[in-house]
Design an enzyme around this catalytic site. Structure first.
Site, PDB file in Angstrom:
ATOM      1  N   GLY A 190      -4.263  -1.711  -1.052  1.00  0.00           N
ATOM      2  CA  GLY A 190      -3.316  -1.363  -2.273  1.00  0.00           C
ATOM      3  C   GLY A 190      -3.060   0.023  -2.280  1.00  0.00           C
ATOM      4  O   GLY A 190      -3.932   0.898  -1.799  1.00  0.00           O
ATOM      5  N   SER A 232       0.650  -1.235  -0.021  1.00  0.00           N
ATOM      6  CA  SER A 232      -0.003  -0.178  -0.013  1.00  0.00           C
ATOM      7  C   SER A 232       0.940   1.254  -0.019  1.00  0.00           C
ATOM      8  O   SER A 232       0.184   2.304  -0.294  1.00  0.00           O
ATOM      9  CB  SER A 232      -0.928   0.019   1.264  1.00  0.00           C
ATOM     10  OG  SER A 232      -1.665  -1.221   1.189  1.00  0.00           O
ATOM     11  N   CYS A 270      -9.713  -1.765   3.467  1.00  0.00           N
ATOM     12  CA  CYS A 270      -8.628  -0.413   2.730  1.00  0.00           C
ATOM     13  C   CYS A 270      -9.225  -0.027   1.506  1.00  0.00           C
ATOM     14  O   CYS A 270     -10.250   0.454   1.188  1.00  0.00           O
ATOM     15  CB  CYS A 270      -7.251  -0.721   2.971  1.00  0.00           C
ATOM     16  SG  CYS A 270      -6.035   0.761   2.895  1.00  0.00           S
ATOM     17  N   GLN A 292     -12.854   1.370  -0.304  1.00  0.00           N
ATOM     18  CA  GLN A 292     -13.151   2.466  -1.022  1.00  0.00           C
ATOM     19  C   GLN A 292     -13.880   1.921  -2.595  1.00  0.00           C
ATOM     20  O   GLN A 292     -14.736   2.505  -2.902  1.00  0.00           O
ATOM     21  CB  GLN A 292     -11.696   2.986  -1.494  1.00  0.00           C
ATOM     22  CG  GLN A 292     -11.330   3.664  -0.356  1.00  0.00           C
ATOM     23  CD  GLN A 292      -9.563   4.095  -0.356  1.00  0.00           C
ATOM     24  OE1 GLN A 292      -9.000   4.062  -1.517  1.00  0.00           O
ATOM     25  NE2 GLN A 292      -8.986   4.235   0.794  1.00  0.00           N
ATOM     26  N   GLY A 300      -2.703   3.895  -4.547  1.00  0.00           N
ATOM     27  CA  GLY A 300      -3.182   4.588  -5.542  1.00  0.00           C
ATOM     28  C   GLY A 300      -4.736   5.128  -5.005  1.00  0.00           C
ATOM     29  O   GLY A 300      -5.011   5.099  -4.278  1.00  0.00           O
ATOM     30  N   GLU A 359      -5.802  -7.514   9.643  1.00  0.00           N
ATOM     31  CA  GLU A 359      -4.474  -8.029   9.735  1.00  0.00           C
ATOM     32  C   GLU A 359      -3.436  -7.657  10.803  1.00  0.00           C
ATOM     33  O   GLU A 359      -2.799  -8.235  11.532  1.00  0.00           O
ATOM     34  CB  GLU A 359      -3.962  -8.808   8.579  1.00  0.00           C
ATOM     35  CG  GLU A 359      -3.053  -7.627   7.777  1.00  0.00           C
ATOM     36  CD  GLU A 359      -3.598  -6.464   7.310  1.00  0.00           C
ATOM     37  OE1 GLU A 359      -2.787  -5.524   7.303  1.00  0.00           O
ATOM     38  OE2 GLU A 359      -4.947  -6.474   7.184  1.00  0.00           O
ATOM     39  N   ASN A 388      -3.630   2.803   6.481  1.00  0.00           N
ATOM     40  CA  ASN A 388      -2.597   3.110   5.647  1.00  0.00           C
ATOM     41  C   ASN A 388      -3.366   3.690   4.327  1.00  0.00           C
ATOM     42  O   ASN A 388      -3.656   2.835   3.500  1.00  0.00           O
ATOM     43  CB  ASN A 388      -1.523   2.151   5.000  1.00  0.00           C
ATOM     44  CG  ASN A 388      -0.675   3.087   3.987  1.00  0.00           C
ATOM     45  OD1 ASN A 388      -0.585   4.112   3.720  1.00  0.00           O
ATOM     46  ND2 ASN A 388      -0.098   1.878   3.331  1.00  0.00           N
ATOM     47  N   HIS A 409      -7.030  -2.129   8.422  1.00  0.00           N
ATOM     48  CA  HIS A 409      -6.297  -3.508   8.344  1.00  0.00           C
ATOM     49  C   HIS A 409      -6.601  -4.363   9.423  1.00  0.00           C
ATOM     50  O   HIS A 409      -5.810  -4.266  10.438  1.00  0.00           O
ATOM     51  CB  HIS A 409      -4.804  -3.281   8.188  1.00  0.00           C
ATOM     52  CG  HIS A 409      -4.406  -2.498   6.789  1.00  0.00           C
ATOM     53  ND1 HIS A 409      -3.360  -2.755   6.165  1.00  0.00           N
ATOM     54  CD2 HIS A 409      -4.903  -1.281   6.359  1.00  0.00           C
ATOM     55  CE1 HIS A 409      -3.233  -1.976   5.033  1.00  0.00           C
ATOM     56  NE2 HIS A 409      -4.034  -1.244   5.092  1.00  0.00           N
TER      57      HIS A 409
END
Length: 386
Positions: A231, A49, A259, A263, A233, A353, A301, A351
């Protein structure tokens, strides 16, 4: 006294911070962001990410526990550059097999140390994340104007699709590591190893797919669910992934996204996304679960967010039934989760995890498992009644 090689961090607004070269020497360009985690720097560095970003660590002392192969969250370091106040001179951990500096050099990651990271963080908090560059070695000798021009000519994160850079080139499968309950297709938009491990531990055979697959490819696998990973971008630049998700949702395939996957669910449902001033990055972000009233400390993130009303039940603008915001940030009221009321689909912005922690949200993998099991049971009941 040791002689240090100079380096400079240059922001696109013209601010300059001179320090010492750290990691590889040369030039790197990216978006300057800060991460607030006091631990887990190796997990941060290897989180896909962070591709395209120059990451500044707000914790002042970095590198003391070294690095190892077990804590790698992907196949390599992805950050564009690394900024720390004081790198550890020695490694003091029995699990370490090498130093952080060794990994930065091996990964060709240009970094800088010895600058006032608190001052840079405060500036980014007020001015916003922006393009930046780190220059050392021969590139340190470039004029101030040349360095600033290189920074300002670099690509902006807004409108940028980085999925193809971080996704697996070929599909692969991980078998369930507990009693098998079914299979899940994971669209790799920058997935972390811990995510795959947690899915396998819930009884899923995990089919990890390149980001270039189509809805037909996913449905042909005859899996029991679909998962979109984290991820890098701009989600507004991922139309193909949005369309894939819409088609699979219409096909009633259960879905869980984290994450970037949150979106993209927002976009698939018909909501917009927008860029945050400086994003949420670190392992201490407070989030409220509206249903339980429980506050979770989460790992995050992201620099973009879903634009949806925090209160009430909304009809999906894309015609995919009713949806509600399930979680929101207690720092700035940003949407942190979506729950579909007429589909087996939900997502969170953070996240679960959470390598290297915290683990407040790990239960979400259990929620996903239960959702898939309930859907599988109802399908079997329907088949038996025919």
């Amino acid at each position: 006294m040791a002689k240090y090689e100079p380096a400079v961090l240059v922001l696109e607004d013209g601010n300059r911070y001179v320090g010492r070269a750290y990691g590889a020497r040369g030039r790197t360009l990216g978006e300057a962001v800060f991460a607030t985690g006091m631990t887990g720097y190796q997990e941060t560095l290897t989180d896909p990410s962070y591709a395209g970003q120059i990451v500044l660590m707000t914790a002042p002392h970095i590198g003391n526990t070294g690095t190892n192969d077990e804590d790698m969250e992907s196949r390599r370091i992805w950050v564009a550059g690394f900024v720390v106040r004081e790198p550890s001179r020695i490694v003091s951990n029995f699990r370490a097999t090498r130093s952080l500096d060794d990994d930065l050099v091996a990964g060709a990651v240009v970094g800088i140390s010895g600058i006032d990271t608190r001052a840079v963080t405060r500036h980014i908090r007020s001015a916003g994340a922006m393009r930046a560059g780190v220059f050392s070695g021969e590139d340190f000798s470039l004029s101030d104007g040349e360095q600033l021009s290189l920074v300002r000519d670099a690509a902006s994160m807004a409108g940028r699709n980085l999925s193809a850079e971080v996704s697996t080139p070929e599909p692969f499968t991980l078998e369930a590591t507990s009693e098998r309950i079914g299979s899940v297709a994971v669209l790799d938009l920058g997935v972390k190893k811990s995510t795959l491990d947690y899915l396998a531990a819930r009884g899923f055979d995990v089919h990890v797919l390149p980001q270039s697959v189509t809805a037909s490819d996913v449905l042909a696998l005859d899996v029991d669910a679909l998962f979109y990973s984290n991820g890098p971008g701009d989600p507004a630049a991922s139309d193909a992934h949005v369309e894939l998700l819409r088609e699979t949702l219409k096909a009633k395939l259960p879905y869980f996204g984290i994450c970037f996957g949150n979106q993209l669910l927002g976009r698939a449902l018909g909501f917009g996304t927008y860029k945050l001033p400086f994003g949420h990055r670190g392992i201490n972000q407070p989030v409220l679960d509206k249903k339980t009233g429980r506050v979770e400390i989460t790992s995050q993130n992201h620099g973009f967010a879903v634009d949806a009303p925090l209160e009430g039940i909304i009809d999906s603008p894309a015609g995919l039934g009713r949806v509600e915001v399930s979680h929101f940030s207690l720092n700035d009221n940003v949407v942190e989760g979506l729950n579909c009321l007429d589909l087996n689909a939900f997502s969170v912005q953070y996240h679960p995890e959470a390598a290297a922690g915290p683990h407040d949200a790990n239960y979400l993998f259990d929620r996903f498992r239960d959702m898939v099991l309930a859907g599988t049971s109802s399908q079997n009941t329907a088949k038996d009644s025919k």
